[in-house]
Write a protein that holds these residues in place. Structure first.
Motif, PDB file in Angstrom:
ATOM      1  N   ALA A   1       0.839  -1.204   0.000  1.00  0.00           N
ATOM      2  CA  ALA A   1       0.000   0.000   0.000  1.00  0.00           C
ATOM      3  C   ALA A   1       0.870   1.248   0.000  1.00  0.00           C
ATOM      4  O   ALA A   1       1.877   1.329   0.712  1.00  0.00           O
ATOM      5  CB  ALA A   1      -0.913  -0.004   1.222  1.00  0.00           C
ATOM      6  N   LEU A   2       0.478   2.208  -0.811  1.00  0.00           N
ATOM      7  CA  LEU A   2       1.206   3.463  -0.945  1.00  0.00           C
ATOM      8  C   LEU A   2       0.226   4.600  -0.674  1.00  0.00           C
ATOM      9  O   LEU A   2      -0.816   4.699  -1.331  1.00  0.00           O
ATOM     10  CB  LEU A   2       1.769   3.565  -2.368  1.00  0.00           C
ATOM     11  N   ALA A   3       0.530   5.434   0.305  1.00  0.00           N
ATOM     12  CA  ALA A   3      -0.376   6.530   0.671  1.00  0.00           C
ATOM     13  C   ALA A   3      -0.219   7.707  -0.288  1.00  0.00           C
ATOM     14  O   ALA A   3       0.843   7.903  -0.897  1.00  0.00           O
ATOM     15  CB  ALA A   3      -0.107   6.982   2.102  1.00  0.00           C
ATOM     16  N   GLY A   4      -1.273   8.476  -0.407  1.00  0.00           N
ATOM     17  CA  GLY A   4      -1.209   9.672  -1.231  1.00  0.00           C
ATOM     18  C   GLY A   4      -2.328  10.631  -0.888  1.00  0.00           C
ATOM     19  O   GLY A   4      -3.353  10.235  -0.327  1.00  0.00           O
ATOM     20  N   GLU A   5      -2.119  11.898  -1.223  1.00  0.00           N
ATOM     21  CA  GLU A   5      -3.157  12.893  -0.969  1.00  0.00           C
ATOM     22  C   GLU A   5      -3.241  13.890  -2.109  1.00  0.00           C
ATOM     23  O   GLU A   5      -2.292  14.071  -2.883  1.00  0.00           O
ATOM     24  CB  GLU A   5      -2.905  13.632   0.350  1.00  0.00           C
ATOM     25  N   VAL A   6      -4.415  14.503  -2.226  1.00  0.00           N
ATOM     26  CA  VAL A   6      -4.642  15.585  -3.176  1.00  0.00           C
ATOM     27  C   VAL A   6      -5.163  16.780  -2.395  1.00  0.00           C
ATOM     28  O   VAL A   6      -5.650  16.652  -1.267  1.00  0.00           O
ATOM     29  CB  VAL A   6      -5.646  15.171  -4.274  1.00  0.00           C
ATOM     30  N   THR A   7      -5.062  17.954  -3.025  1.00  0.00           N
ATOM     31  CA  THR A   7      -5.416  19.203  -2.353  1.00  0.00           C
ATOM     32  C   THR A   7      -6.433  19.963  -3.180  1.00  0.00           C
ATOM     33  O   THR A   7      -6.349  19.979  -4.416  1.00  0.00           O
ATOM     34  CB  THR A   7      -4.151  20.065  -2.154  1.00  0.00           C
ATOM     35  N   LEU A   8      -7.403  20.576  -2.516  1.00  0.00           N
ATOM     36  CA  LEU A   8      -8.416  21.388  -3.177  1.00  0.00           C
ATOM     37  C   LEU A   8      -8.017  22.853  -3.078  1.00  0.00           C
ATOM     38  O   LEU A   8      -7.868  23.405  -1.975  1.00  0.00           O
ATOM     39  CB  LEU A   8      -9.784  21.164  -2.531  1.00  0.00           C
ATOM     40  N   VAL A   9      -7.844  23.469  -4.227  1.00  0.00           N
ATOM     41  CA  VAL A   9      -7.377  24.854  -4.310  1.00  0.00           C
ATOM     42  C   VAL A   9      -8.533  25.730  -4.787  1.00  0.00           C
ATOM     43  O   VAL A   9      -9.250  25.355  -5.724  1.00  0.00           O
ATOM     44  CB  VAL A   9      -6.193  24.950  -5.299  1.00  0.00           C
ATOM     45  N   PRO A  10      -8.761  26.890  -4.186  1.00  0.00           N
ATOM     46  CA  PRO A  10      -9.811  27.792  -4.687  1.00  0.00           C
ATOM     47  C   PRO A  10      -9.563  28.142  -6.149  1.00  0.00           C
ATOM     48  O   PRO A  10      -8.433  28.465  -6.544  1.00  0.00           O
ATOM     49  CB  PRO A  10      -9.686  29.031  -3.791  1.00  0.00           C
TER      50      PRO A  10
ATOM     51  N   HIS B   1       5.781   6.278   0.798  1.00  0.00           N
ATOM     52  CA  HIS B   1       6.102   4.893   1.129  1.00  0.00           C
ATOM     53  C   HIS B   1       6.141   4.714   2.649  1.00  0.00           C
ATOM     54  O   HIS B   1       6.485   5.639   3.403  1.00  0.00           O
ATOM     55  CB  HIS B   1       7.462   4.514   0.546  1.00  0.00           C
ATOM     56  N   ASP B   2       5.792   3.521   3.094  1.00  0.00           N
ATOM     57  CA  ASP B   2       5.900   3.146   4.515  1.00  0.00           C
ATOM     58  C   ASP B   2       5.116   4.078   5.431  1.00  0.00           C
ATOM     59  O   ASP B   2       5.523   4.330   6.578  1.00  0.00           O
ATOM     60  CB  ASP B   2       7.374   3.100   4.949  1.00  0.00           C
ATOM     61  N   ALA B   3       3.997   4.608   4.946  1.00  0.00           N
ATOM     62  CA  ALA B   3       3.185   5.496   5.774  1.00  0.00           C
ATOM     63  C   ALA B   3       2.348   4.669   6.754  1.00  0.00           C
ATOM     64  O   ALA B   3       1.861   3.587   6.418  1.00  0.00           O
ATOM     65  CB  ALA B   3       2.267   6.346   4.908  1.00  0.00           C
ATOM     66  N   ALA B   4       2.195   5.202   7.961  1.00  0.00           N
ATOM     67  CA  ALA B   4       1.354   4.528   8.945  1.00  0.00           C
ATOM     68  C   ALA B   4      -0.118   4.796   8.685  1.00  0.00           C
ATOM     69  O   ALA B   4      -0.987   3.985   9.027  1.00  0.00           O
ATOM     70  CB  ALA B   4       1.722   5.001  10.353  1.00  0.00           C
ATOM     71  N   GLU B   5      -0.417   5.939   8.076  1.00  0.00           N
ATOM     72  CA  GLU B   5      -1.793   6.289   7.749  1.00  0.00           C
ATOM     73  C   GLU B   5      -1.800   7.199   6.528  1.00  0.00           C
ATOM     74  O   GLU B   5      -0.797   7.852   6.214  1.00  0.00           O
ATOM     75  CB  GLU B   5      -2.485   6.983   8.924  1.00  0.00           C
ATOM     76  N   ALA B   6      -2.941   7.225   5.831  1.00  0.00           N
ATOM     77  CA  ALA B   6      -3.136   8.147   4.722  1.00  0.00           C
ATOM     78  C   ALA B   6      -3.858   9.365   5.282  1.00  0.00           C
ATOM     79  O   ALA B   6      -4.995   9.254   5.751  1.00  0.00           O
ATOM     80  CB  ALA B   6      -3.952   7.490   3.616  1.00  0.00           C
ATOM     81  N   ARG B   7      -3.199  10.512   5.225  1.00  0.00           N
ATOM     82  CA  ARG B   7      -3.799  11.694   5.855  1.00  0.00           C
ATOM     83  C   ARG B   7      -3.432  12.960   5.103  1.00  0.00           C
ATOM     84  O   ARG B   7      -2.463  12.997   4.340  1.00  0.00           O
ATOM     85  CB  ARG B   7      -3.366  11.813   7.312  1.00  0.00           C
ATOM     86  N   ILE B   8      -4.245  13.992   5.328  1.00  0.00           N
ATOM     87  CA  ILE B   8      -3.981  15.322   4.792  1.00  0.00           C
ATOM     88  C   ILE B   8      -3.054  16.044   5.755  1.00  0.00           C
ATOM     89  O   ILE B   8      -3.266  16.020   6.976  1.00  0.00           O
ATOM     90  CB  ILE B   8      -5.295  16.103   4.635  1.00  0.00           C
ATOM     91  N   GLY B   9      -2.011  16.703   5.228  1.00  0.00           N
ATOM     92  CA  GLY B   9      -1.088  17.399   6.112  1.00  0.00           C
ATOM     93  C   GLY B   9      -0.335  18.499   5.399  1.00  0.00           C
ATOM     94  O   GLY B   9      -0.380  18.626   4.170  1.00  0.00           O
ATOM     95  N   ALA B  10       0.365  19.302   6.170  1.00  0.00           N
ATOM     96  CA  ALA B  10       1.089  20.446   5.623  1.00  0.00           C
ATOM     97  C   ALA B  10       2.175  20.008   4.643  1.00  0.00           C
ATOM     98  O   ALA B  10       2.355  20.621   3.578  1.00  0.00           O
ATOM     99  CB  ALA B  10       1.696  21.272   6.761  1.00  0.00           C
ATOM    100  N   GLU B  11       2.912  18.956   4.964  1.00  0.00           N
ATOM    101  CA  GLU B  11       3.985  18.521   4.079  1.00  0.00           C
ATOM    102  C   GLU B  11       3.421  18.037   2.748  1.00  0.00           C
ATOM    103  O   GLU B  11       3.949  18.357   1.676  1.00  0.00           O
ATOM    104  CB  GLU B  11       4.798  17.406   4.740  1.00  0.00           C
ATOM    105  N   GLY B  12       2.360  17.259   2.798  1.00  0.00           N
ATOM    106  CA  GLY B  12       1.734  16.793   1.561  1.00  0.00           C
ATOM    107  C   GLY B  12       1.225  17.945   0.724  1.00  0.00           C
ATOM    108  O   GLY B  12       1.358  17.935  -0.512  1.00  0.00           O
ATOM    109  N   GLN B  13       0.644  18.942   1.356  1.00  0.00           N
ATOM    110  CA  GLN B  13       0.125  20.073   0.599  1.00  0.00           C
ATOM    111  C   GLN B  13       1.243  20.927   0.022  1.00  0.00           C
ATOM    112  O   GLN B  13       1.086  21.529  -1.050  1.00  0.00           O
ATOM    113  CB  GLN B  13      -0.828  20.896   1.464  1.00  0.00           C
ATOM    114  N   ARG B  14       2.404  21.006   0.688  1.00  0.00           N
ATOM    115  CA  ARG B  14       3.542  21.677   0.078  1.00  0.00           C
ATOM    116  C   ARG B  14       3.942  20.982  -1.219  1.00  0.00           C
ATOM    117  O   ARG B  14       4.266  21.623  -2.219  1.00  0.00           O
ATOM    118  CB  ARG B  14       4.728  21.709   1.051  1.00  0.00           C
ATOM    119  N   VAL B  15       3.899  19.643  -1.203  1.00  0.00           N
ATOM    120  CA  VAL B  15       4.259  18.880  -2.396  1.00  0.00           C
ATOM    121  C   VAL B  15       3.246  19.108  -3.517  1.00  0.00           C
ATOM    122  O   VAL B  15       3.616  19.381  -4.665  1.00  0.00           O
ATOM    123  CB  VAL B  15       4.383  17.382  -2.060  1.00  0.00           C
ATOM    124  N   THR B  16       1.966  18.984  -3.227  1.00  0.00           N
ATOM    125  CA  THR B  16       0.955  19.113  -4.278  1.00  0.00           C
ATOM    126  C   THR B  16       0.914  20.529  -4.847  1.00  0.00           C
ATOM    127  O   THR B  16       0.793  20.717  -6.061  1.00  0.00           O
ATOM    128  CB  THR B  16      -0.440  18.725  -3.751  1.00  0.00           C
TER     129      THR B  16
END
Length: 623
Positions: free
Chosen positions: A473-482, A516-531
Motif C-alpha cells: 500500500a502506498l499513501a497519497g493525498e490531493v489538495t483542493l485549491v480555490p 512509502h511506509d506510511a502509517a496512515e493516509a492523511r492530509i497534512g502540511a507537508e503533503g500540501q507543500r508537495v501538491t
C-alpha cells in the motif's frame, strides 16, 4: 507471444470504373454487385444455418474476418432483432486490418446500407471507435448485442482472441488478391476458437481453400453460390477448438465482491448489467466512510509508449471502456471529457516525443503534439512547456462515480470487513475476523486493494502467488485549491509531474503525493507543500494567490494505492481456487482499469468474447 507494434493503415475511399467501392491496396471491390444484404443473408446467415441454429440458446457468438463496412454484422443484427426465438445475447468478433475513419464509414453506410439496415448502420457509425490498434467493444440493444472489433492484421490478432465461436463468417478480399487472409495458419487460429459443432461459411470456393479448411479442422463442402457465383463453401468444425473459451460456469448467478472502491464498483456494475445478483462488502461503511468519500476529482488519461507496451495498451483500452460504460451515468457521476495536456518533463524532449507520435501513427484527433503556446491556449492558462494533448482526457468525480455504479439494479451493499475466505459447497464463504460469515456465493471476487493480500494469506491461498505477495500500500493525498487562486482554473486537465484539474464547483484539485511506509493516509502540511509545488511547476507564470496559500490549511483527500511489481494489476480467477477471483493492484490507474477489468471478469464468467487480447490477459493474471 511477443507482439511487435505495427501502426494501422486506414482504408481509403475509392471507386472503380463502375462506381463500386474499391480498395486500391488489394485491387478488389468491397461487396457483391448483386447486393450486400442478399449476399450476407445467403452466404453468411443461411450458410451457417441461421437463424435456426441460435434458437433455444442463451447466447450465440460469431467470428468474422474482414469487417469492411459492417454490412454482414448489420444483416446479422437485423436477423437477431427480427427473430422472436433469438438468443438472449448475440456476440460478434470481427477483425479489420484497414478500418474506415468514422466520418467515411458514416457516409458510406448512408450510401450503401439498404433501407432495412439504415437505422442499424447509423447506430454503428455513432459508436465507431477511433482508429487505434487492438480490441474495441461496442454494445447495442442494452448490451444484448455486442461487437468486439479487432483493428489490426488478422494474422497477429486471431491467435490472441479469447472467444468460444459458434459460427465463422470468412469474408474479405478474394484469395487471389489477399491470399494471407485465406491461408492455413490463420484458418488454424480461427478453428482453435471453435465451439462444439461450430459452422463456417464463405462466398469463396477454390479447391485450395477447401483443402486448407479441411486441414485446419473443418469438414467442408460446396453449396450453391450467390450473385452469379456457382458455388460457395460451408462446413462444420470436426472438434471443439483447443483455444476456445470455456463454457459459462453452471450455477447461481450470484457474486460476492469484497471491496467497494473503484475496482469493486466496476465489477459490480458489469455483472449486475448482465443480470447477476451482486453483494458488495464494504469495510469503509462500517465506520461511515465509503471508499473515496470526499475525493472530489481525478483525471483519467491514457498513456502512450513508443513500443506500445502493455501498460499503454491497457490504459488505452481502459479509457475507452470507461467512457462507454460511464458516459450515461446520472448527474456528476458521468465523466467530463475535457481533454488532457501532458506536459513534457523538460524542453529538450520535443524531438523524442515527435518521433514517438510518428512511430505510433495514432489519429491526430485522439493525441497530438502541442507547443507551449498551443498548450496554454487549450488550458486557458500559461503552461510551463509543450507536450501532448489527449482529446479524450476525462475529469471524473470518484465519490459520485462509485455511488452511481453501486446503485446499479441488482447490487446490494453490506458493511463488513473480510478477514479470510473458505470453501463452502460449490463456492466460497467470506468470514470476518471473528469467523462470522459475511456472505457466501459460488463466485467471490477480492477487489479490496492491498487488503486482498492479507485475506489470501490468512486463508492459506497466497503461497502460489509470489507477485501478489509483493503487493504493498502506498499513501497519497490531493489538495483542493480555490479556483480564483488560478484565475478560474484550467479548461482542461494539465498533467505531468503532478496534475491540475479544472474547477468542479468547489475548486480545483491538485495532486498528488506518493508516500512509502506510511502509517496512515492523511492530509497534512507537508503533503500540501508537495501538491502545491507540483501544480506551480506545471504553470508557465506565477499566480500570487496560489503562492499565498498556506500548506496545511486547505481541504483535500487522502487514500491508499495498492501497488504490484511493474504497476500492472492482478485480475483473474485464482488457478488454485476455482470460483475465487482477484482484482487488485490498480495502483494510480483505478479509473483506467475499473470498467475494463469489470468487463473482463464478467465476460469470462458469462462465456463471452474477451475485451482483452490473451497476451494482455496473461500479463495481468494473478501469479
Amino acid at each position: 507471444m511477443v507482439v511487435t507494434y505495427v501502426p494501422l493503415t486506414p482504408a481509403m475511399v475509392d471507386y472503380d470504373a463502375e462506381g463500386r467501392l474499391y480498395s486500391p491496396a488489394y485491387g478488389d471491390v468491397y461487396h457483391s454487385p448483386s447486393g450486400a444484404l442478399g449476399q450476407a443473408e445467403h452466404v453468411f446467415l443461411r450458410g451457417n444455418g441461421l437463424p435456426e441454429r441460435w434458437r433455444g440458446r442463451d447466447s450465440f457468438t460469431v467470428c468474422e474476418t474482414g469487417f469492411g463496412l459492417g454490412l454482414n454484422f448489420l444483416a446479422l443484427w437485423k436477423a437477431w432483432r427480427d427473430d422472436p426465438q433469438r438468443p438472449g445475447a448475440l456476440h460478434v468478433v470481427s477483425i479489420e486490418g484497414h478500418p474506415f475513419a468514422r466520418q467515411d464509414l458514416s457516409a458510406l453506410l448512408a450510401r450503401y446500407a439498404p433501407e432495412p439496415l439504415a437505422e442499424l448502420g447509423r447506430s454503428l457509425a455513432g459508436q465507431w471507435p477511433d482508429l487505434l490498434p487492438g480490441l474495441h467493444r461496442l454494445e447495442f440493444e442494452n448490451g444484448a448485442v455486442t461487437l468486439t472489433l479487432g483493428f489490426g492484421d488478422a494474422r497477429a490478432l486471431a491467435p490472441r482472441l479469447d472467444a468460444r465461436v459458434d459460427a465463422f463468417f470468412l469474408d474479405g478480399f478474394s484469395p487471389e488478391r489477399n491470399p494471407e487472409m485465406w491461408a492455413l495458419p490463420l484458418l488454424r487460429d480461427l478453428a482453435a476458437l471453435a465451439a462444439p459443432q461450430a459452422t463456417v461459411a464463405t462466398w469463396a470456393c477454390t479447391g485450395e481453400l477447401r483443402r486448407a479448411l479441411g486441414e485446419a479442422g473443418f469438414d467442408v463442402r460446396r453449396a450453391p453460390g450467390y450473385g452469379g457465383k456457382w458455388h460457395m463453401t460451408v462446413g462444420v468444425a470436426r472438434a471443439a477448438g483447443r483455444s476456445a473459451a470455456p463454457a459459462p460456469r453452471a450455477g447461481e448467478r450470484h457474486a460476492v465482491v469484497v471491496g467497494a472502491g473503484l475496482a469493486g464498483a466496476g465489477i459490480a456494475q458489469s455483472l449486475a448489467g448482465r443480470g447477476w445478483r451482486v453483494t458488495v462488502l464494504d469495510a469503509g461503511r462500517m465506520h461511515g466512510a465509503p471508499a473515496h468519500a470526499g475525493h472530489l476529482a481525478a483525471a483519467l488519461t491514457p498513456v502512450i509508449a513508443r513500443d506500445d507496451n502493455a501498460r499503454a495498451r491497457l490504459s488505452r483500452a481502459g479509457s475507452g471502456r470507461a467512457l462507454a460504460r460511464w458516459r450515461d451515468l446520472p448527474g456528476g457521476a458521468a465523466p467530463r471529457v475535457c481533454g488532457t495536456i501532458q506536459v513534457e518533463r523538460d524542453a529538450g524532449r520535443s524531438a523524442a516525443l515527435a518521433g514517438t507520435l510518428e512511430a505510433l501513427a495514432f489519429p491526430a484527433d485522439w493525441v497530438r503534439q502541442v507547443t507551449q503556446d498551443e498548450a496554454s491556449a487549450l488550458a486557458g492558462l500559461p503552461v510551463a512547456r509543450g507536450g501532448v494533448f489527449f482529446s479524450q482526457g476525462m475529469l471524473v468525480q470518484p465519490g459520485l462515480l462509485i455511488e452511481a455504479l453501486l446503485a446499479t439494479a441488482g447490487v446490494t451493499i453490506r458493511p463488513g470487513k473480510a478477514a479470510r475466505v473458505a470453501p463452502a459447497g460449490q463456492g466460497w464463504q467470506v468470514l470476518d475476523a471473528a469467523g462470522v460469515e459475511l456472505a457466501q456465493a459460488d463466485t467471490v471476487i477480492l477487489a479490496n486493494a492491498a487488503g486482498a493480500r492479507a485475506v489470501l494469506s490468512d486463508s492459506g491461498l497466497l503461497a502460489p502467488l509470489p507477485r501478489v505477495a509483493q503487493m504493498h500500500a502506498l499513501a497519497g493525498e490531493v489538495t483542493l485549491v480555490p479556483a480564483q487562486a488560478l484565475a478560474g482554473g484550467p479548461r482542461c486537465i494539465v498533467g505531468g509531474e503532478g496534475y491540475l484539474l479544472p474547477d468542479v464547483g468547489a475548486g480545483c484539485v491538485v495532486g498528488s503525493t506518493y508516500v512509502h511506509d506510511a502509517a496512515e493516509a492523511r492530509i497534512g502540511a507537508e503533503g500540501q507543500r508537495v501538491t502545491l509545488g507540483k501544480a506551480a511547476g506545471l504553470l508557465g507564470a506565477r499566480f500570487p494567490e496560489l503562492d499565498a496559500l498556506t500548506p496545511g490549511s486547505l481541504p483535500g483527500w487522502a487514500g491508499w494505492r495498492a501497488v504490484l511489481p511493474g504497476r500492472l494489476p492482478a485480475v483473474g480467477q485464482l488457478p488454485h481456487a476455482p470460483g475465487l477471483w482477484l482484482a487488485a493492484g490498480y495502483a494510480s490507474r483505478g479509473l483506467s482499469w475499473s470498467a475494463l477489468m469489470g468487463d473482463l471478469i464478467a465476460a469470462r464468467l458469462m462465456g463471452e468474447p474477451s475485451p482483452l487480447e490473451t497476451d494482455l490477459a496473461r500479463m495481468i493474471s494473478p501469479r
